[in-house]
Design an enzyme around this catalytic site. Structure first.
Site, mmCIF file in Angstrom:
data_model
loop_
_atom_site.group_PDB
_atom_site.id
_atom_site.type_symbol
_atom_site.label_atom_id
_atom_site.label_comp_id
_atom_site.label_asym_id
_atom_site.label_seq_id
_atom_site.Cartn_x
_atom_site.Cartn_y
_atom_site.Cartn_z
ATOM 1 N N PRO A 80 13.296 -7.892 -24.855
ATOM 2 C CA PRO A 80 14.486 -8.159 -24.042
ATOM 3 C C PRO A 80 14.305 -9.428 -23.232
ATOM 4 O O PRO A 80 13.228 -9.700 -22.704
ATOM 5 C CB PRO A 80 14.565 -6.926 -23.127
ATOM 6 C CG PRO A 80 13.877 -5.847 -23.911
ATOM 7 C CD PRO A 80 12.780 -6.534 -24.656
ATOM 8 N N CYS A 81 15.367 -10.231 -23.157
ATOM 9 C CA CYS A 81 15.217 -11.543 -22.507
ATOM 10 C C CYS A 81 14.844 -11.409 -21.038
ATOM 11 O O CYS A 81 14.273 -12.329 -20.453
ATOM 12 C CB CYS A 81 16.493 -12.362 -22.653
ATOM 13 S SG CYS A 81 17.950 -11.624 -21.886
ATOM 14 N N GLN A 82 15.116 -10.247 -20.421
ATOM 15 C CA GLN A 82 14.706 -10.061 -19.029
ATOM 16 C C GLN A 82 13.196 -10.153 -18.880
ATOM 17 O O GLN A 82 12.690 -10.426 -17.787
ATOM 18 C CB GLN A 82 15.179 -8.692 -18.515
ATOM 19 C CG GLN A 82 16.678 -8.561 -18.412
ATOM 20 C CD GLN A 82 17.296 -8.076 -19.711
ATOM 21 O OE1 GLN A 82 16.660 -8.159 -20.762
ATOM 22 N NE2 GLN A 82 18.518 -7.597 -19.660
#
Length: 497
Positions: free
Chosen positions: A100-102
Site C-alpha cells: 500500500p502506498c501509505q
C-alpha cells in the site's frame, strides 16, 4: 554455482518460475502469472476473505494457503516453514505485489535508505514498516524478478517519487529496474484502469527492463490524461534523466478497439431490479453466493465473453454463475432507469428532483396537495431524492456507457457500487459481483469468498488478470533469455478479443 546462477540455470532448462505474491488480495496478479505457466507457491494476504479466495482458487482450499497472514509478523523463515517450501534462499524465483502506498508516504528518500540499512531503527514507524518488510522478503528470497504495482500517485506523492526511490534501493541490491504507467484498456481489459508498474530484474539475467506491447486502442477521457499529468509532474521536462522511468509502449488507432462494457457483460443473466423488487424476489439482507443462475441462451458471444467462460482451469460452472447478485437500493432503481450514459451525481440529482415534482403533480391531479416543507413533503422527498450534497460528490455516481470500457473499479465497491450503474436502463441497477469481476477480467470460474461486500472489495483492489498476464509474459521472456520478438501466445490471444 551460486544461488542466483542456479535459479537462472533451472528456469532456462525449462522449469517453471516459482512465484510469491505479497499483498496478494484474491489473486489478480497470481492468475495472470498462472496463465503464463508460472508455479504459484505461496501468497501473503492480511484480509481473511481475500486470503481464503486465494487459497481456494490456487491451492484447492488447502488450509495452509488460506490463512490470512500479516507481513509484519510473518517473516520469510516463518512462511517457508509453515508451507514446507525448503530453504529460504531457494524457495522463489519471482516476487510480485503492491505494498500500500501509505507504506512509503512522507518517509522521504534519505529515510528509505536508512530503513534499508538499519531496519531495526524504524521497526515501530508505521509509515515505513510495510516497505521494510517488503525489502526483507526480497533480501531473504533473492528473486530473479520483482514486480510492484501501485496507483499513479506514487510517482508524485506529496512531491516524492516513490517508484524512483524503490528503484534506487533495489539497484543497490543487484537489480536493473524500470517503471511506467500502463492502462488496462490497452491490454484487453474492459476497464480504463491506470496503474504504475515497476519491474526489477537481477543483473545476472543480462536483460534490460521492458514492458508489454499493447493489444488494443482506446481514447482515454480527459480525467485520465489529467491524472497522468499530475503523476508525471515531477518528471516533466526531465523524463530522459528520470531515474529508471520508461515511456509506456506506444498505442495507435491501428490496434483493435478496446473491449466495451457491453461486450464484457452482454451474455450474463439480466437482472431486472424494479421487477424483482415489485415481486418481492429482491429483498434487504446479506447477498450470499449459494444459488446458481443459468446463462441465457444466446446465438453469439463476444470473444471476450468466450474467454471469460473458457479460461483454462477457471472455466464457467455448468450450472451457471453463483455471485451474480446486486445491492438492495429500492429508492434508486427508478432513478437509474432515467439516467443517460455518462450521467454522474449532479445529473442524477436533477432527475430525482424532476421525479419529485412529477409525483407531487400526480397527487395534485387526484385532489391531494403536498406542500413544500411539510412532513409529508419531506417523507416523499426522502423516498425519491438521494441526500448527498451535489457539490461534494460529483463523481460518486456514474452510469456506464455500453460502447466504451468501464471507468476504474475502486476498492470502495465494497461500500457502494454507484460508480458503476449498469448501462441497460431496463435493468436499472448497479453492477453485480460477477459483472464487476468481468470488468476486471476475472474468469467466470474464479471464486470469491465471503458475501457481497467483501467480494466487491476484493475485486476492486485486484490487478486485472489480463493486465497481469501481459506483464508475466514480458518477465518470462527475460527469465528464459528469449528474444523479445519470439512468439507470445497470450498476446495473440488478447489481441483477438
Amino acid at each position: 554455482m551460486d544461488g542466483i546462477a542456479q535459479k537462472i540455470a533451472r528456469i532456462r532448462a525449462g522449469a517453471k518460475p516459482r512465484v510469491l505474491d505479497l499483498f496478494a488480495g484474491c489473486g489478480g496478479l497470481s492468475l495472470g502469472f498462472h496463465a503464463v505457466g508460472y508455479a504459484l507457491r505461496a501468497a501473503v494476504e492480511f484480509d481473511p476473505d481475500a486470503a481464503r479466495s486465494h487459497g481456494l482458487n490456487f491451492h484447492g482450499g488447502d488450509s495452509r494457503h488460506s490463512v490470512a497472514r500479516d507481513i509484519t509478523v510473518t517473516h520469510p523463515e516463518d512462511l517457508t516453514a509453515e508451507l514446507e517450501l525448503g530453504p529460504v534462499a531457494d524457495a522463489f524465483d519471482v516476487i510480485v505485489g503492491g505494498p500500500p502506498c501509505q507504506a512509503f508516504a512522507r518517509v522521504g528518500r534519505p529515510k528509505l535508505r536508512e530503513i534499508d540499512a538499519h531496519p531495526q531503527a524504524f521497526r515501530h514507524d508505521p509509515r515505513a514498516r510495510l516497505y521494510q518488510e517488503y525489502l526483507r522478503y526480497v533480501d531473504a528470497f533473492q528473486p530473479l524478478a520483482v514486480l510492484v504495482e501501485n496507483v499513479p500517485d506514487v510517482l508524485n506523492h506529496g512531491g516524492q517519487n516513490i517508484a524512483g526511490e524503490i528503484c534506487e534501493v533495489l539497484e543497490q541490491k543487484g537489480y536493473v529496474c524500470g517503471y511506467t504507467l500502463l492502462n488496462a484498456a490497452f491490454y484487453g481489459v474492459p476497464q480504463m484502469r491506470e496503474r504504475m508498474f515497476l519491474i526489477a530484474l537481477r543483473r545476472e539475467l543480462g536483460r534490460k527492463v521492458s514492458f508489454p506491447e499493447p493489444t488494443h486502442w482506446a481514447v482515454l477521457p480527459p480525467g485520465y490524461e489529467g491524472s497522468r499529468s499530475v503523476a508525471l509532474k515531477l518528471l516533466n521536462g526531465q523524463v530522459g534523466d528520470a531515474h529508471d522511468y520508461l515511456e509506456p509502449p506506444a498505442v495507435t488507432p491501428d490496434f483493435p478497439a478496446a473491449v466495451t462494457a457491453e461486450q464484457a457483460l452482454h451474455d450474463l443473466p439480466p437482472i431486472f431490479a424494479r421487477r424483482q423488487l415489485a415481486s418481492g424476489e429482491l429483498k434487504r439482507g446479506a447477498r450470499r453466493f449459494d444459488e446458481p443462475v443459468a446463462y441465457p441462451k444466446l446465438r453469439t458471444l463476444s470473444a471476450y465473453a468466450r474467454l471469460m467462460r473458457s479460461w483454462p482451469g477457471f472455466e464457467a460452472p455448468a450450472e451457471g454463475v453463483r455471485d451474480h447478485v446486486i445491492r438492495y437500493l429500492p429508492r434508486d432503481y427508478e432513478l437509474f432507469a432515467r439516467l443517460n450514459p455518462g450521467d454522474q451525481y449532479p445529473e442524477a440529482y436533477r432527475h430525482a428532483l424532476a421525479m419529485l415534482d412529477e409525483r407531487i403533480a400526480g397527487f395534485k391531479q387526484k385532489g391531494f396537495t403536498v406542500r413544500k416543507g411539510s412532513a409529508e413533503y419531506e417523507r416523499l422527498r426522502a423516498s425519491i431524492v438521494p441526500p448527498y450534497d451535489v457539490n461534494k460528490f460529483p463523481n460518486k455516481w456514474r452510469k456506464m456507457w455500453r460502447d466504451q470500457p468501464a471507468r476504474t473499479l475502486m476498492a470502495h465497491l465494497g461500500k457502494d457500487s454507484y460508480s458503476h450503474i449498469h448501462y441497460d436502463s431496463e435493468q436499472a441497477r448497479t453492477i453485480s459481483v460477477r459483472e464487476a469481476a468481468r470488468l476486471q477480467s476475472f474468469p467466470d470460474g474464479f471464486v470469491f469468498c465471503g458475501t457481497m461486500n467483501p467480494a466487491f472489495r476484493q475485486i476492486g483492489n485486484a490487478v486485472p488478470p489480463l493486465m497481469a498476464r501481459a506483464l508475466a509474459e514480458t518477465i518470462m521472456t527475460a527469465l528464459r533469455g528469449i528474444e523479445a520478438q519470439d512468439d507470445h501466445v497470450g498476446h495473440r490471444t488478447a489481441a483477438a478479443i
